[in-house]
Design a protein around this motif. Structure first.
Motif, short mmCIF file in Angstrom:
data_model
loop_
_atom_site.label_atom_id
_atom_site.label_comp_id
_atom_site.label_asym_id
_atom_site.label_seq_id
_atom_site.Cartn_x
_atom_site.Cartn_y
_atom_site.Cartn_z
N TYR A 44 0.81 -1.23 0.00
CA TYR A 44 0.00 0.00 0.00
C TYR A 44 0.84 1.27 0.00
CZ TYR A 44 -4.31 -2.62 0.71
OH TYR A 44 -5.37 -3.46 0.57
N PRO A 45 1.96 1.33 0.72
CA PRO A 45 2.76 2.56 0.66
C PRO A 45 3.29 2.87 -0.74
CG PRO A 45 3.35 1.33 2.60
CD PRO A 45 2.44 0.45 1.79
N ARG A 46 3.66 1.83 -1.50
CA ARG A 46 4.12 2.08 -2.87
C ARG A 46 3.00 2.64 -3.72
NH1 ARG A 46 6.48 -2.92 -5.50
NH2 ARG A 46 4.84 -3.91 -4.31
N VAL A 47 1.79 2.11 -3.57
CA VAL A 47 0.65 2.63 -4.32
C VAL A 47 0.36 4.06 -3.91
CG1 VAL A 47 -1.78 2.30 -4.85
CG2 VAL A 47 -0.31 0.32 -4.61
N ALA A 48 0.46 4.36 -2.62
CA ALA A 48 0.24 5.72 -2.14
C ALA A 48 1.26 6.69 -2.74
CB ALA A 48 0.28 5.76 -0.62
N LEU A 49 2.52 6.26 -2.83
CA LEU A 49 3.53 7.11 -3.44
C LEU A 49 3.25 7.34 -4.92
CD1 LEU A 49 6.75 5.77 -1.70
CD2 LEU A 49 5.62 7.97 -1.34
N ASP A 50 2.74 6.31 -5.60
CA ASP A 50 2.36 6.49 -7.01
C ASP A 50 1.19 7.45 -7.15
OD1 ASP A 50 4.32 5.00 -8.22
OD2 ASP A 50 3.17 3.13 -8.14
N ILE A 51 0.28 7.42 -6.21
CA ILE A 51 -0.84 8.37 -6.25
C ILE A 51 -0.32 9.79 -6.11
CG2 ILE A 51 -2.88 9.17 -4.98
CD1 ILE A 51 -3.44 6.23 -4.30
#
Length: 108
Positions: A44-51
């Motif tokens: 989830y943190p990687r997806v949040a950084l992509d957002i």
């Protein structure tokens, strides 16, 4: 709220914070210094950084297999915490502790 109730409520919050910090210390969570470390959050943190950086739920290759059948709310929530508290594991811990305190207050 009476003084004794406020003291009890403060004691519960202090105990909850102590317990959270104790578990973080026991589980070596304070050794994690970057988002790329495993936080046990299924990417989830990687997806949040992509957002935040790409305005997308996927990386350049779109190979986030772990996010395919999951709701988008939690990565957005983490992205907001990154914007408020900075891009570090500490921001995730901070928002979780604040939510924990809020849930204790609601249950009180």
């Amino acid at each position: 709220m009476k003084l004794s109730e406020r003291m009890l409520f403060g004691g519960i919050l202090a105990g909850a914070l102590f317990f959270a910090l104790f578990l973080g210390f026991i589980n070596d969570r304070f050794a994690l210094t970057s988002i790329t470390d495993d936080l046990g959050l299924a990417g989830y943190p990687r997806v949040a950084l992509d957002i935040i950086h790409r305005f997308s739920f996927h990386d350049a290759t779109s190979l986030y297999e772990h996010i395919i059948r999951r709701p988008p709310g939690y990565p957005v929530f983490i992205a907001i915490s990154f914007l408020v508290f900075g891009e570090s594991p500490l921001s995730i811990w901070t928002i979780h502790i604040l939510l924990w305190f809020a849930s204790i207050a609601l249950l009180w």
